[in-house]
Scaffold this motif. Structure first.
Motif, short mmCIF file in Angstrom:
data_model
loop_
_atom_site.label_atom_id
_atom_site.label_comp_id
_atom_site.label_asym_id
_atom_site.label_seq_id
_atom_site.Cartn_x
_atom_site.Cartn_y
_atom_site.Cartn_z
N GLU A 172 0.81 -1.23 0.00
CA GLU A 172 0.00 0.00 0.00
C GLU A 172 0.84 1.27 0.00
O GLU A 172 0.44 2.29 -0.58
N LEU A 173 2.01 1.20 0.62
CA LEU A 173 2.87 2.40 0.66
C LEU A 173 3.22 2.86 -0.75
O LEU A 173 3.15 4.06 -1.06
N ARG A 207 -0.16 3.69 -2.98
CA ARG A 207 -0.82 4.96 -2.66
C ARG A 207 0.14 6.16 -2.74
O ARG A 207 -0.29 7.29 -2.56
N VAL A 231 2.48 7.03 -0.58
CA VAL A 231 2.51 7.72 0.71
C VAL A 231 3.79 8.51 0.85
O VAL A 231 4.89 7.99 0.66
N ARG A 232 3.63 9.80 1.18
CA ARG A 232 4.81 10.67 1.30
C ARG A 232 4.97 11.24 2.72
O ARG A 232 6.07 11.33 3.22
N GLU A 268 0.23 10.48 6.42
CA GLU A 268 -0.34 9.45 5.54
C GLU A 268 0.13 8.06 5.99
O GLU A 268 -0.63 7.10 5.96
N ALA A 269 1.39 7.99 6.40
CA ALA A 269 1.94 6.71 6.85
C ALA A 269 1.21 6.23 8.10
O ALA A 269 0.86 5.05 8.23
N LEU A 321 -2.22 4.96 7.19
CA LEU A 321 -2.15 3.64 6.55
C LEU A 321 -1.89 2.54 7.58
O LEU A 321 -2.56 1.50 7.56
#
Ligand SMILES: Nc1nc2c(ncn2[C@@H]2O[C@H](COP(=O)(O)OP(=O)(O)OP(=O)(O)O)[C@@H](O)[C@H]2O)c(=O)[nH]1
Length: 427
Positions: A182-183, A186, A188-189, A193-194, A197
Protein backbone atom coordinates in the motif's frame (compact mmCIF):
# COMPACT_ATOMS: atom_id res chain seq x y z
CA UNK A 1 -132.03 17.27 102.76
CA UNK A 2 -130.23 18.02 105.88
CA UNK A 3 -126.95 19.91 105.80
CA UNK A 4 -125.31 16.82 107.27
CA UNK A 5 -126.24 14.78 104.30
CA UNK A 6 -124.87 17.40 101.89
CA UNK A 7 -121.61 17.35 103.80
CA UNK A 8 -121.25 13.59 103.41
CA UNK A 9 -122.09 13.70 99.72
CA UNK A 10 -119.44 16.41 99.13
CA UNK A 11 -116.85 14.42 101.04
CA UNK A 12 -117.58 11.29 99.02
CA UNK A 13 -117.20 13.27 95.74
CA UNK A 14 -113.85 14.70 96.93
CA UNK A 15 -112.63 11.20 97.91
CA UNK A 16 -113.70 9.79 94.50
CA UNK A 17 -111.90 12.64 92.71
CA UNK A 18 -108.74 12.17 94.76
CA UNK A 19 -108.77 8.41 94.08
CA UNK A 20 -109.33 9.02 90.36
CA UNK A 21 -106.48 11.49 90.30
CA UNK A 22 -104.10 9.10 92.03
CA UNK A 23 -105.06 6.19 89.74
CA UNK A 24 -104.62 8.41 86.66
CA UNK A 25 -101.15 9.48 87.77
CA UNK A 26 -100.12 5.90 88.43
CA UNK A 27 -101.34 4.74 85.00
CA UNK A 28 -99.58 7.65 83.29
CA UNK A 29 -96.36 6.88 85.08
CA UNK A 30 -96.60 3.21 84.13
CA UNK A 31 -97.00 4.18 80.46
CA UNK A 32 -94.01 6.44 80.64
CA UNK A 33 -91.82 3.69 82.14
CA UNK A 34 -92.89 1.23 79.48
CA UNK A 35 -91.36 3.53 76.87
CA UNK A 36 -87.85 3.28 78.32
CA UNK A 37 -85.56 0.35 77.65
CA UNK A 38 -86.21 -2.39 80.08
CA UNK A 39 -83.41 -2.96 82.40
CA UNK A 40 -81.42 -5.82 80.86
CA UNK A 41 -80.15 -8.70 82.80
CA UNK A 42 -76.36 -8.70 82.40
CA UNK A 43 -75.42 -11.77 80.40
CA UNK A 44 -72.13 -13.46 81.05
CA UNK A 45 -69.99 -11.73 78.40
CA UNK A 46 -66.57 -12.77 77.34
CA UNK A 47 -63.89 -10.33 78.37
CA UNK A 48 -62.63 -7.87 75.84
CA UNK A 49 -65.82 -6.44 74.44
CA UNK A 50 -68.53 -7.94 72.34
CA UNK A 51 -66.46 -10.12 69.98
CA UNK A 52 -68.01 -13.54 69.71
CA UNK A 53 -64.69 -15.25 69.32
CA UNK A 54 -63.16 -18.30 70.79
CA UNK A 55 -60.19 -16.46 72.27
CA UNK A 56 -58.56 -13.10 72.79
CA UNK A 57 -58.09 -12.54 69.05
CA UNK A 58 -60.55 -13.53 66.37
CA UNK A 59 -59.10 -16.55 64.59
CA UNK A 60 -60.42 -18.71 61.86
CA UNK A 61 -59.29 -22.01 60.47
CA UNK A 62 -56.89 -21.47 57.61
CA UNK A 63 -56.52 -23.33 54.41
CA UNK A 64 -60.06 -24.62 54.05
CA UNK A 65 -61.86 -21.62 52.69
CA UNK A 66 -60.97 -19.51 49.75
CA UNK A 67 -60.34 -15.87 50.39
CA UNK A 68 -63.33 -13.90 49.09
CA UNK A 69 -60.97 -12.06 46.81
CA UNK A 70 -60.62 -15.33 44.97
CA UNK A 71 -64.31 -15.27 44.11
CA UNK A 72 -64.15 -11.88 42.54
CA UNK A 73 -64.61 -11.68 38.85
CA UNK A 74 -62.90 -8.38 38.24
CA UNK A 75 -59.29 -8.67 37.28
CA UNK A 76 -57.95 -5.17 37.48
CA UNK A 77 -57.09 -5.43 41.15
CA UNK A 78 -59.34 -2.53 42.13
CA UNK A 79 -61.95 -2.92 44.90
CA UNK A 80 -65.37 -3.73 43.51
CA UNK A 81 -68.66 -2.13 44.52
CA UNK A 82 -70.20 -4.22 47.27
CA UNK A 83 -67.00 -6.01 48.24
CA UNK A 84 -67.25 -4.96 51.86
CA UNK A 85 -71.02 -5.39 51.94
CA UNK A 86 -70.66 -8.97 50.77
CA UNK A 87 -68.05 -9.85 53.33
CA UNK A 88 -68.10 -7.58 56.37
CA UNK A 89 -64.69 -6.83 57.74
CA UNK A 90 -65.45 -8.51 61.07
CA UNK A 91 -67.45 -11.43 59.78
CA UNK A 92 -66.38 -14.55 61.61
CA UNK A 93 -66.05 -16.44 58.33
CA UNK A 94 -63.26 -14.24 57.09
CA UNK A 95 -60.23 -16.46 56.78
CA UNK A 96 -56.51 -15.92 56.97
CA UNK A 97 -54.86 -16.01 53.60
CA UNK A 98 -51.25 -16.90 53.00
CA UNK A 99 -49.41 -14.28 51.02
CA UNK A 100 -45.83 -14.52 49.88
CA UNK A 101 -43.41 -12.46 51.91
CA UNK A 102 -40.14 -11.29 50.43
CA UNK A 103 -37.17 -13.43 51.29
CA UNK A 104 -35.17 -12.26 54.20
CA UNK A 105 -32.24 -11.60 51.93
CA UNK A 106 -34.38 -9.42 49.69
CA UNK A 107 -35.94 -7.62 52.59
CA UNK A 108 -32.63 -6.93 54.24
CA UNK A 109 -31.44 -3.44 53.57
CA UNK A 110 -29.11 -3.65 50.59
CA UNK A 111 -25.53 -2.74 51.06
CA UNK A 112 -24.58 0.55 49.62
CA UNK A 113 -25.03 0.15 45.88
CA UNK A 114 -22.41 1.67 43.67
CA UNK A 115 -22.81 4.29 41.03
CA UNK A 116 -21.87 2.52 37.80
CA UNK A 117 -20.19 4.23 34.91
CA UNK A 118 -21.94 3.69 31.55
CA UNK A 119 -20.16 1.10 29.40
CA UNK A 120 -20.48 2.94 26.12
CA UNK A 121 -17.38 4.89 25.19
CA UNK A 122 -15.36 3.28 27.97
CA UNK A 123 -12.63 2.14 25.61
CA UNK A 124 -12.22 5.73 24.53
CA UNK A 125 -12.22 7.00 28.11
CA UNK A 126 -9.83 4.33 29.30
CA UNK A 127 -7.45 4.82 26.42
CA UNK A 128 -4.95 6.50 28.68
CA UNK A 129 -4.63 3.28 30.66
CA UNK A 130 -3.79 1.35 27.49
CA UNK A 131 -1.47 3.92 25.99
CA UNK A 132 0.61 4.36 29.12
CA UNK A 133 3.37 1.92 28.34
CA UNK A 134 2.73 1.58 24.68
CA UNK A 135 3.88 4.74 23.02
CA UNK A 136 7.27 3.14 22.27
CA UNK A 137 5.56 0.73 19.89
CA UNK A 138 3.74 3.48 18.04
CA UNK A 139 6.67 5.85 18.00
CA UNK A 140 9.05 3.28 16.65
CA UNK A 141 6.68 2.16 13.88
CA UNK A 142 5.67 5.64 12.90
CA UNK A 143 9.27 6.81 13.00
CA UNK A 144 10.28 4.07 10.59
CA UNK A 145 7.34 4.49 8.25
CA UNK A 146 7.51 8.26 8.16
CA UNK A 147 11.20 8.27 7.34
CA UNK A 148 10.63 8.05 3.62
CA UNK A 149 12.06 5.29 1.46
CA UNK A 150 12.38 2.13 3.50
CA UNK A 151 15.23 -0.29 3.01
CA UNK A 152 15.23 -3.98 3.97
CA UNK A 153 16.69 -3.22 7.41
CA UNK A 154 13.89 -0.81 8.12
CA UNK A 155 11.33 -3.42 7.15
CA UNK A 156 13.08 -5.93 9.36
CA UNK A 157 12.86 -3.47 12.23
CA UNK A 158 9.17 -2.96 11.62
CA UNK A 159 8.68 -6.71 11.66
CA UNK A 160 10.60 -7.06 14.93
CA UNK A 161 8.59 -4.31 16.55
CA UNK A 162 5.36 -6.10 15.67
CA UNK A 163 6.68 -9.44 16.92
CA UNK A 164 7.87 -7.95 20.20
CA UNK A 165 4.40 -6.50 20.68
CA UNK A 166 3.05 -10.08 20.50
CA UNK A 167 1.22 -9.79 17.20
CA UNK A 168 2.48 -13.24 16.27
CA UNK A 169 4.30 -14.40 13.14
CA UNK A 170 1.28 -14.82 10.89
CA UNK A 171 -0.27 -11.43 11.66
CA UNK A 172 3.12 -9.72 11.47
CA UNK A 173 3.82 -11.09 7.98
CA UNK A 174 0.35 -10.13 6.84
CA UNK A 175 0.66 -6.60 8.21
CA UNK A 176 4.12 -6.01 6.76
CA UNK A 177 3.13 -7.30 3.32
CA UNK A 178 0.10 -5.09 3.26
CA UNK A 179 2.06 -2.03 4.36
CA UNK A 180 4.74 -2.56 1.70
CA UNK A 181 2.16 -2.94 -1.03
CA UNK A 182 0.00 0.00 0.00
CA UNK A 183 2.87 2.40 0.66
CA UNK A 184 3.96 2.30 -2.94
CA UNK A 185 0.50 1.92 -4.50
CA UNK A 186 -0.82 4.96 -2.66
CA UNK A 187 2.40 6.93 -2.98
CA UNK A 188 2.51 7.72 0.71
CA UNK A 189 4.81 10.67 1.30
CA UNK A 190 4.02 12.28 4.62
CA UNK A 191 4.20 10.82 8.12
CA UNK A 192 0.51 11.66 8.50
CA UNK A 193 -0.34 9.45 5.54
CA UNK A 194 1.94 6.71 6.85
CA UNK A 195 0.23 6.82 10.22
CA UNK A 196 -3.22 6.63 8.63
CA UNK A 197 -2.15 3.64 6.55
CA UNK A 198 -0.66 1.82 9.52
CA UNK A 199 -3.82 2.38 11.51
CA UNK A 200 -5.95 1.11 8.65
CA UNK A 201 -3.87 -2.06 8.18
CA UNK A 202 -3.88 -2.89 11.91
CA UNK A 203 -7.62 -2.31 12.26
CA UNK A 204 -8.17 -4.55 9.27
CA UNK A 205 -6.04 -7.26 10.89
CA UNK A 206 -8.39 -7.15 13.88
CA UNK A 207 -11.52 -7.56 11.79
CA UNK A 208 -13.62 -10.58 12.66
CA UNK A 209 -16.66 -12.27 11.26
CA UNK A 210 -17.86 -12.89 14.79
CA UNK A 211 -20.13 -10.52 16.65
CA UNK A 212 -18.41 -8.71 19.53
CA UNK A 213 -21.64 -8.30 21.46
CA UNK A 214 -21.71 -10.32 24.71
CA UNK A 215 -24.75 -12.59 24.66
CA UNK A 216 -25.95 -11.67 28.11
CA UNK A 217 -29.51 -10.55 27.46
CA UNK A 218 -32.57 -12.73 28.00
CA UNK A 219 -34.38 -14.47 25.20
CA UNK A 220 -37.71 -16.16 24.71
CA UNK A 221 -38.11 -19.92 24.52
CA UNK A 222 -41.62 -21.21 23.74
CA UNK A 223 -43.07 -17.86 24.72
CA UNK A 224 -41.28 -17.81 28.08
CA UNK A 225 -38.49 -15.47 29.09
CA UNK A 226 -35.23 -17.28 29.73
CA UNK A 227 -32.13 -15.69 31.17
CA UNK A 228 -28.94 -15.55 29.18
CA UNK A 229 -26.40 -17.99 30.60
CA UNK A 230 -22.77 -16.89 30.53
CA UNK A 231 -19.91 -19.13 31.66
CA UNK A 232 -16.69 -17.35 32.58
CA UNK A 233 -13.66 -19.64 32.24
CA UNK A 234 -9.91 -19.28 32.42
CA UNK A 235 -6.77 -20.15 34.31
CA UNK A 236 -6.28 -19.09 37.95
CA UNK A 237 -5.50 -15.47 38.47
CA UNK A 238 -6.36 -14.29 34.98
CA UNK A 239 -9.19 -12.15 36.35
CA UNK A 240 -12.29 -14.35 35.94
CA UNK A 241 -13.99 -13.33 39.17
CA UNK A 242 -13.14 -9.68 38.66
CA UNK A 243 -14.45 -9.83 35.09
CA UNK A 244 -17.67 -11.56 36.19
CA UNK A 245 -18.25 -8.80 38.74
CA UNK A 246 -17.43 -6.03 36.28
CA UNK A 247 -19.75 -7.54 33.68
CA UNK A 248 -22.55 -7.78 36.25
CA UNK A 249 -22.10 -4.06 36.87
CA UNK A 250 -22.41 -3.28 33.19
CA UNK A 251 -25.65 -5.26 32.98
CA UNK A 252 -27.11 -3.78 36.17
CA UNK A 253 -26.28 -0.29 34.91
CA UNK A 254 -28.50 -1.11 31.93
CA UNK A 255 -31.36 -2.02 34.20
CA UNK A 256 -30.86 -5.78 33.91
CA UNK A 257 -31.39 -8.24 36.72
CA UNK A 258 -28.36 -10.43 37.19
CA UNK A 259 -27.65 -13.58 39.20
CA UNK A 260 -24.09 -14.65 39.87
CA UNK A 261 -23.11 -18.30 40.26
CA UNK A 262 -19.97 -18.90 42.32
CA UNK A 263 -18.92 -22.20 40.80
CA UNK A 264 -15.30 -21.64 41.79
CA UNK A 265 -15.62 -23.93 44.76
CA UNK A 266 -11.92 -24.69 44.97
CA UNK A 267 -11.10 -21.36 46.49
CA UNK A 268 -13.56 -20.19 49.17
CA UNK A 269 -12.22 -16.67 48.83
CA UNK A 270 -13.31 -16.63 45.19
CA UNK A 271 -16.97 -17.10 46.22
CA UNK A 272 -16.60 -14.40 48.89
CA UNK A 273 -15.06 -12.12 46.30
CA UNK A 274 -17.95 -12.72 43.92
CA UNK A 275 -20.47 -12.18 46.70
CA UNK A 276 -18.89 -8.82 47.43
CA UNK A 277 -19.27 -7.85 43.77
CA UNK A 278 -22.89 -9.06 43.84
CA UNK A 279 -23.70 -7.05 46.96
CA UNK A 280 -22.21 -3.94 45.49
CA UNK A 281 -24.54 -4.06 42.50
CA UNK A 282 -27.50 -5.57 44.31
CA UNK A 283 -27.36 -8.91 42.48
CA UNK A 284 -28.24 -12.30 43.93
CA UNK A 285 -25.48 -14.86 44.28
CA UNK A 286 -25.71 -18.65 44.42
CA UNK A 287 -22.74 -20.39 46.00
CA UNK A 288 -21.90 -23.84 47.27
CA UNK A 289 -19.80 -25.10 50.12
CA UNK A 290 -16.07 -25.10 49.68
CA UNK A 291 -15.14 -28.20 47.70
CA UNK A 292 -18.69 -28.70 46.39
CA UNK A 293 -19.13 -29.98 42.86
CA UNK A 294 -18.75 -26.88 40.64
CA UNK A 295 -21.18 -28.38 38.13
CA UNK A 296 -23.84 -28.71 40.86
CA UNK A 297 -23.39 -25.08 41.92
CA UNK A 298 -23.56 -23.91 38.31
CA UNK A 299 -26.70 -26.02 37.82
CA UNK A 300 -28.33 -24.54 40.94
CA UNK A 301 -27.43 -21.01 39.90
CA UNK A 302 -29.00 -21.39 36.48
CA UNK A 303 -32.07 -23.11 37.96
CA UNK A 304 -32.52 -20.29 40.44
CA UNK A 305 -31.99 -17.70 37.72
CA UNK A 306 -34.69 -19.30 35.56
CA UNK A 307 -37.12 -19.47 38.50
CA UNK A 308 -36.40 -15.90 39.58
CA UNK A 309 -36.83 -14.67 36.01
CA UNK A 310 -33.55 -12.77 35.95
CA UNK A 311 -32.10 -11.43 32.72
CA UNK A 312 -28.69 -13.04 32.96
CA UNK A 313 -26.89 -15.72 34.98
CA UNK A 314 -23.13 -15.25 35.05
CA UNK A 315 -21.26 -18.32 36.27
CA UNK A 316 -17.72 -17.85 37.55
CA UNK A 317 -16.03 -21.22 37.08
CA UNK A 318 -13.04 -22.57 38.95
CA UNK A 319 -9.66 -21.49 37.70
CA UNK A 320 -8.01 -24.61 36.40
CA UNK A 321 -4.48 -25.18 35.35
CA UNK A 322 -4.76 -26.20 31.75
CA UNK A 323 -2.17 -28.90 32.29
CA UNK A 324 -4.51 -30.85 34.58
CA UNK A 325 -6.58 -32.76 32.13
CA UNK A 326 -9.07 -34.04 34.69
CA UNK A 327 -9.81 -30.59 35.95
CA UNK A 328 -10.21 -29.27 32.45
CA UNK A 329 -12.67 -32.05 31.72
CA UNK A 330 -14.63 -30.81 34.67
CA UNK A 331 -15.20 -27.52 32.92
CA UNK A 332 -16.76 -29.51 30.09
CA UNK A 333 -18.94 -31.21 32.70
CA UNK A 334 -20.03 -27.85 34.13
CA UNK A 335 -21.24 -26.84 30.71
CA UNK A 336 -23.01 -30.14 30.03
CA UNK A 337 -24.75 -30.10 33.41
CA UNK A 338 -25.84 -26.47 33.04
CA UNK A 339 -27.26 -27.31 29.64
CA UNK A 340 -29.76 -29.62 31.32
CA UNK A 341 -31.29 -26.43 32.69
CA UNK A 342 -30.77 -23.94 29.92
CA UNK A 343 -28.74 -23.32 26.85
CA UNK A 344 -25.33 -21.74 27.51
CA UNK A 345 -25.34 -18.57 25.45
CA UNK A 346 -21.80 -17.42 25.96
CA UNK A 347 -18.53 -18.97 27.10
CA UNK A 348 -16.11 -16.18 27.84
CA UNK A 349 -12.48 -17.17 28.07
CA UNK A 350 -10.53 -14.80 30.27
CA UNK A 351 -6.87 -14.39 29.31
CA UNK A 352 -4.24 -12.35 31.07
CA UNK A 353 -2.60 -10.16 28.44
CA UNK A 354 0.60 -9.94 30.46
CA UNK A 355 1.27 -13.65 30.00
CA UNK A 356 1.82 -13.29 26.26
CA UNK A 357 2.36 -16.58 24.46
CA UNK A 358 1.41 -18.56 27.55
CA UNK A 359 -2.08 -17.05 27.32
CA UNK A 360 -2.34 -18.34 23.81
CA UNK A 361 -1.40 -21.87 24.87
CA UNK A 362 -4.11 -21.74 27.53
CA UNK A 363 -6.62 -20.52 25.01
CA UNK A 364 -5.94 -23.49 22.73
CA UNK A 365 -6.55 -25.99 25.54
CA UNK A 366 -9.74 -24.35 26.71
CA UNK A 367 -11.06 -24.20 23.18
CA UNK A 368 -10.69 -27.97 22.95
CA UNK A 369 -12.84 -28.53 26.03
CA UNK A 370 -15.62 -25.99 25.54
CA UNK A 371 -16.83 -23.93 22.63
CA UNK A 372 -15.37 -20.58 23.53
CA UNK A 373 -17.59 -17.86 22.07
CA UNK A 374 -15.76 -14.76 23.23
CA UNK A 375 -12.48 -13.64 24.72
CA UNK A 376 -11.85 -11.22 27.54
CA UNK A 377 -8.32 -9.91 27.60
CA UNK A 378 -7.51 -8.61 31.04
CA UNK A 379 -4.66 -6.52 32.43
CA UNK A 380 -4.09 -4.75 29.15
CA UNK A 381 -3.24 -1.77 31.32
CA UNK A 382 -0.24 -3.64 32.63
CA UNK A 383 1.50 -4.66 29.42
CA UNK A 384 3.13 -3.10 26.44
CA UNK A 385 2.29 -6.23 24.48
CA UNK A 386 -1.27 -5.55 23.42
CA UNK A 387 -0.53 -7.47 20.23
CA UNK A 388 -1.79 -10.65 21.89
CA UNK A 389 -5.27 -9.52 20.86
CA UNK A 390 -4.40 -10.11 17.21
CA UNK A 391 -3.00 -13.57 17.85
CA UNK A 392 -5.70 -14.89 20.10
CA UNK A 393 -8.44 -13.81 17.81
CA UNK A 394 -6.72 -15.20 14.77
CA UNK A 395 -5.79 -18.47 16.45
CA UNK A 396 -9.19 -19.25 17.96
CA UNK A 397 -11.34 -17.62 15.33
CA UNK A 398 -13.25 -16.11 18.25
CA UNK A 399 -13.68 -12.37 18.72
CA UNK A 400 -12.17 -10.46 21.62
CA UNK A 401 -15.31 -9.05 23.19
CA UNK A 402 -14.08 -7.30 26.30
CA UNK A 403 -10.86 -5.90 27.67
CA UNK A 404 -9.82 -5.40 31.26
CA UNK A 405 -8.02 -2.12 31.76
CA UNK A 406 -7.45 -2.05 35.49
CA UNK A 407 -8.56 -3.33 38.85
CA UNK A 408 -11.26 -0.70 39.25
CA UNK A 409 -14.87 -1.89 39.15
CA UNK A 410 -15.57 -0.04 35.92
CA UNK A 411 -12.30 -0.92 34.22
CA UNK A 412 -13.90 -3.28 31.73
CA UNK A 413 -14.52 -2.05 28.22
CA UNK A 414 -16.09 -3.43 25.09
CA UNK A 415 -13.39 -4.14 22.56
CA UNK A 416 -13.33 -1.67 19.69
CA UNK A 417 -10.63 -2.23 17.08
CA UNK A 418 -10.21 1.44 16.11
CA UNK A 419 -9.89 2.73 19.67
CA UNK A 420 -7.56 -0.13 20.51
CA UNK A 421 -5.23 0.56 17.58
CA UNK A 422 -5.21 4.27 18.40
CA UNK A 423 -4.15 3.41 21.93
CA UNK A 424 -1.56 0.98 20.61
CA UNK A 425 -0.07 3.65 18.40
CA UNK A 426 -0.13 6.11 21.27
CA UNK A 427 -2.10 8.65 19.33
N1 LIG B 1 -4.32 -4.38 36.37
C1 LIG B 1 -5.35 -5.19 36.24
N2 LIG B 1 -5.60 -6.13 37.17
C2 LIG B 1 -6.66 -6.95 37.00
C3 LIG B 1 -7.50 -6.88 35.88
N3 LIG B 1 -8.44 -7.83 35.99
C4 LIG B 1 -8.20 -8.49 37.15
N4 LIG B 1 -7.12 -7.97 37.77
C5 LIG B 1 -6.52 -8.39 39.03
O1 LIG B 1 -6.03 -9.70 38.91
C6 LIG B 1 -6.08 -10.39 40.15
C7 LIG B 1 -6.75 -11.75 39.96
O2 LIG B 1 -8.08 -11.54 39.62
P1 LIG B 1 -9.24 -12.59 39.98
O3 LIG B 1 -10.48 -12.05 39.41
O4 LIG B 1 -9.22 -12.98 41.39
O5 LIG B 1 -8.75 -13.83 39.13
P2 LIG B 1 -9.42 -15.26 38.98
O6 LIG B 1 -9.15 -15.69 37.60
O7 LIG B 1 -10.83 -15.24 39.39
O8 LIG B 1 -8.56 -16.10 39.98
P3 LIG B 1 -8.95 -17.48 40.73
O9 LIG B 1 -10.16 -17.17 41.52
O10 LIG B 1 -7.74 -17.75 41.56
O11 LIG B 1 -9.17 -18.48 39.69
C8 LIG B 1 -6.83 -9.46 41.08
O12 LIG B 1 -5.91 -8.80 41.89
C9 LIG B 1 -7.51 -8.48 40.15
O13 LIG B 1 -7.72 -7.23 40.74
C10 LIG B 1 -7.20 -5.87 34.88
O14 LIG B 1 -7.86 -5.72 33.85
N5 LIG B 1 -6.13 -5.06 35.12
Amino acid sequence: MSSNLWFWIALAVVVVLVVALVVGLVVARRRKISLTEPERVEEAKPKGGGYQAGGDIALAPGGTEEHPAGERTEVDGQPGVGDDAAVPRDAPRRTIVDVGLPDEAEAAPAEEIDEIEPASGRMERLRGRLAKSRSAFGQSLLGLLGAGDLDEDSWQEIEDTLLVADLGAATTTEVVDKLRAELSTRGVRTSEEARALLREVLVEALATDGDRAVRALPHTVDGTKRPAVVLVAGVNGTGKTTTTGKLARVLVAQGRQVLLGAADTFRAAAADQLETWANRVGAEVVRGKEGADPAAVAFDAVKRGVEAGVDAVLVDTAGRLHTKTGLMDELGKVKRVVEKQAEVDEVLLVLDATTGQNGLTQARVFAEVVDVTGIVLTKLDGTAKGGIVFQVQRELGVPVKLVGLGEGPDHLAPFEAGAFVDALLGS
